[in-house]
Design a protein around this motif. Structure first.
Motif, mmCIF file in Angstrom:
data_model
loop_
_atom_site.group_PDB
_atom_site.id
_atom_site.type_symbol
_atom_site.label_atom_id
_atom_site.label_comp_id
_atom_site.label_asym_id
_atom_site.label_seq_id
_atom_site.Cartn_x
_atom_site.Cartn_y
_atom_site.Cartn_z
ATOM 1 N N VAL A 230 0.828 -1.210 0.000
ATOM 2 C CA VAL A 230 0.000 0.000 0.000
ATOM 3 C C VAL A 230 0.860 1.258 0.000
ATOM 4 N N VAL B 203 1.731 1.888 -3.713
ATOM 5 C CA VAL B 203 0.682 2.054 -4.710
ATOM 6 C C VAL B 203 -0.236 3.237 -4.412
ATOM 7 N N THR B 204 -0.617 3.437 -3.172
ATOM 8 C CA THR B 204 -1.591 4.478 -2.823
ATOM 9 C C THR B 204 -0.904 5.667 -2.159
ATOM 10 N N GLN C 37 -0.061 8.346 0.623
ATOM 11 C CA GLN C 37 0.063 8.214 2.077
ATOM 12 C C GLN C 37 -0.310 9.518 2.783
ATOM 13 N N ASN D 202 -3.017 10.320 4.814
ATOM 14 C CA ASN D 202 -4.394 10.736 4.603
ATOM 15 C C ASN D 202 -4.989 11.249 5.909
ATOM 16 N N TYR E 278 -4.450 15.407 2.280
ATOM 17 C CA TYR E 278 -3.162 14.720 2.377
ATOM 18 C C TYR E 278 -2.065 15.735 2.699
ATOM 19 N N THR F 65 6.041 5.924 -3.011
ATOM 20 C CA THR F 65 4.986 6.135 -4.011
ATOM 21 C C THR F 65 5.568 6.687 -5.302
ATOM 22 N N TYR G 107 5.331 4.932 -9.173
ATOM 23 C CA TYR G 107 4.804 5.627 -10.349
ATOM 24 C C TYR G 107 5.905 5.995 -11.330
ATOM 25 N N PHE H 112 -6.660 15.254 -3.001
ATOM 26 C CA PHE H 112 -6.099 14.064 -3.650
ATOM 27 C C PHE H 112 -5.486 14.414 -5.002
ATOM 28 N N PHE I 141 -1.549 13.967 -5.937
ATOM 29 C CA PHE I 141 -1.261 12.996 -6.978
ATOM 30 C C PHE I 141 -0.577 13.665 -8.171
#
Length: 374
Positions: free
Chosen positions: A48, A51-52, A54, A56, A73, A82, A86, A163, A167
């Protein structure tokens, strides 16, 4: 022309050629390890992180209706994991664009080696710049920047990001980090590597600086502005490779490049030099993410101004080089035209008997009449 047969010999595993030919598949397998890790309870916690997003934080949207919540975030050390994941995704997307779009166009156009590398570079960057411009603009609209530009300094420090905002920055950092291994995968020439390293390093320095100093809105605006100008340059270069007479895009890019540098400086001075300088809270506080102190503001403005001056210096040299090449090619064109006209006139003179040559009416020439009389 004989058709060259493809070599049936496969390079040794983990050799130089093997990695270059199959780097996309190798990276895909590494990325799949993290995705498969999400399926098992033992490895989920570790997967996690990669992939996702952090860090939060969920807060209620309103005091009256506590059931409605909003997710925000902030950044931390786990973001490096992360970014790494990516970065692998960026390498895979890079390979897909290269194989299924750019390579097919290259086969049809039959570019030289120099044009081939420049076409690939512009093709990859134009796709990235276009996508980033659209994405960044949509974030600015959702953040109400269009209606209230003062949000650049009023919202500081923007420690809590949406988000989309976080991102976007993670994706930007991942893309420019992926450019380092691409220097190896794309077989970049040794003489081009220093230029590429400076190019990549400037992007990472400014994007990372805006992210860590909580200048997210200012960084986003400047990135969208810069990416739009760069997109116009690379798309113009793609059209130029297909038709070398195409020059309108470069002329428009030259004007927008200068305007982009001016707007960058104006927005930076307005935000950092005036907006943040008049803020009430000007104390360095790492816990709240407040870096609004005089040394930091001077460092931010200095880095932006030096970078813009460096870009303008490169731009002026580029334009002067183009002007010299254009001016030096003009006399050659004139010489070729004059040589062609001289060649045509000499042919006509030969046909008309100039300079003692035989004319079409050779029976009436003095020499022939003398020969007949003798």
């Amino acid at each position: 022309m004989a058709i060259r047969k493809k070599s049936t010999k496969n390079p040794p595993v983990l050799s130089h050629e093997f990695i270059l030919q199959n780097h996309a598949d190798i990276v895909s397998c590494v990325a799949m390890v993290f995705l498969v890790g999400l399926m098992f309870e033992i490895t989920t916690k570790a997967a996690v992180i990669f992939v996702t997003l952090q860090y939060n934080v969920t807060i209620p949207a309103t005091e009256d209706r506590a059931t409605e919540t909003l997710s925000f975030y902030y950044y931390g050390i786990k973001d490096l994991a992360t970014v790494f994941f990516y970065m692998l995704v960026a390498i895979i997307i890079h390979a897909i664009i290269q194989e299924y779009i750019l390579d097919k166009i290259n086969r049809r156009m039959h570019f030289s080696k120099t044009k081939h590398s420049k076409f690939n570079e512009s093709g990859q960057l134009s796709a990235f710049y276009l996508f980033s411009c659209i994405w960044g603009t949509s974030i600015l609209v959702s953040e109400n920047f269009i209606s209230d530009p003062a949000i650049l300094w009023k919202s500081y420090p923007l420690t809590m990001m949406t988000f989309q905002m976080k991102f976007f920055y993670i994706s930007q950092l991942a893309y420019w980090f992926h450019a380092f291994p691409e220097l190896y995968f794309q077989k970049t020439k040794k003489e081009d590597i220093p230029r590429q390293l400076v190019y990549i390093g400037l992007y990472l320095f400014h994007i990372g600086g805006a992210y860590l100093l909580n200048l997210n809105h200012l960084g986003l605006v400047l990135l969208v502005l810069h990416y739009f100008v760069e997109f116009l340059f690379h798309i113009s270069r793609l059209f130029y490779f297909s038709d070398e007479k195409y020059q309108k895009g470069f002329s428009l890019w030259a004007v927008l490049f200068v305007l982009g540098r001016l707007l960058t400086l104006i927005l930076s001075v307005l935000t950092v030099g005036f907006g943040l300088a008049r803020a009430e809270n000007q104390k360095l506080d790492f816990s709240t993410g407040n870096f609004n102190v005089l040394p930091v503001r001077i460092a931010v403005l200095a880095s932006i101004c030096i970078t813009q001056a460096f870009m303008m210096w490169k731009f002026i040299n580029f334009q002067l080089r183009r002007w010299r090449e254009h001016s030096s090619s003009q006399p050659q064109i004139v010489k070729k035209k004059s040589a062609v006209t001289k060649g045509r006139s000499s042919r006509k003179e030969k046909e008309n008997g100039v300079n003692g040559t035989v004319t079409s009416n050779s029976a009436d020439s003095p020499r022939n009449r003398k020969e007949k009389s003798s």
